[in-house]
Design a protein around this motif. Structure first.
Motif, mmCIF file in Angstrom:
data_model
loop_
_atom_site.group_PDB
_atom_site.id
_atom_site.type_symbol
_atom_site.label_atom_id
_atom_site.label_comp_id
_atom_site.label_asym_id
_atom_site.label_seq_id
_atom_site.Cartn_x
_atom_site.Cartn_y
_atom_site.Cartn_z
ATOM 1 N N ASP A 83 -6.981 2.971 -1.371
ATOM 2 C CA ASP A 83 -5.802 2.133 -1.148
ATOM 3 C C ASP A 83 -6.264 0.912 -0.358
ATOM 4 N N ASP A 90 -7.597 7.572 -1.677
ATOM 5 C CA ASP A 90 -6.307 8.064 -2.164
ATOM 6 C C ASP A 90 -6.423 8.377 -3.659
ATOM 7 N N SER A 95 0.000 10.190 -5.868
ATOM 8 C CA SER A 95 0.162 9.079 -4.933
ATOM 9 C C SER A 95 1.224 8.105 -5.437
#
Length: 217
Positions: A83, A90, A95
């Protein structure tokens, strides 16, 4: 006597000019690492992404822009979904972040530090994958994270990349974010130099000049 004084003044001005020119010497373009170009048609699809970085003309500009500068040996090249707002890994397909991207991650064994606080091992991230290097690993990571639905392929900055080899040492110029656990390249073309290159020598000299100036102050 006047002629003698005039000659001294001219010599002083010339020395000042040469000193200033040396300090602001333009980094030689032929010092940049060679590019590896891959075919646009590959076994796994590639998706071009775009980002803008500043370009630095002199060692002074580059050193001022970088938060961390060090020499080190590449011990591994891997990939991660990061991210870019938080700087954290991530890779989950659950997500909800809209700021995720595939990154190439260089693991570096630091040899000598020139700027910033650098650990023995640093992770340096470059936005996008590296076409032609473990493409299947990149594709599967993009697929398992859900990025494949957004990009329909391995997201890459271009169909060429800097030739950086595991086991070889370079001078690295990086930016360290306040959040996250990694360094990031200052731009895709000027983040790494051969250690014995003229550019590397100029960058190291500029770092030493700053250190000496700060010590005097």
């Amino acid at each position: 006597m006047k002629t003698y004084i005039k000659a001294i003044v001219i010599m002083l001005l010339a020395w000042i000019c040469l000193s200033g020119c040396a300090q602001n010497q333009v980094l030689p373009k032929d010092d940049e690492l060679p590019n590896v170009t891959v075919p646009t048609e590959t076994e796994f699809p590639l998706a071009s992404v775009h980002a803008d970085w500043p370009v630095y003309q002199t060692a002074e500009e580059l050193v001022n822009a970088a938060t961390n500068i060090y020499t080190g040996k590449i011990t591994d090249i891997s990939f991660d979904i990061i991210d870019y707002k938080t700087g954290r890994s991530d890779p989950s397909d659950l997500s909800e972040s809209r700021y995720r991207m595939l990154y190439t991650v260089y693991t570096i064994e630091v040899e000598k530090s020139y700027k910033g606080d650098n650990d023995q091992i640093e992770k340096l991230c470059l936005m996008g994958g590296t076409p032609g290097f473990n493409d299947e690993v990149q594709y599967q990571l993009a697929r398992s994270s859900g990025l494949i639905d957004q990009y329909e392929g391995i997201p890459v900055l271009s169909f060429k990349h800097k030739k950086i080899n595991i086991g070889e040492s370079y001078l690295f110029c990086t930016h360290r974010s306040i959040t996250g656990n990694h360094d990031y390249v200052i731009n895709p073309d000027q983040f790494a130099f051969y250690k014995d290159s003229e550019s590397s020598a100029q960058i190291q000299k500029q770092c030493m000049n700053i250190l000496e100036k700060n010590t005097r102050e």
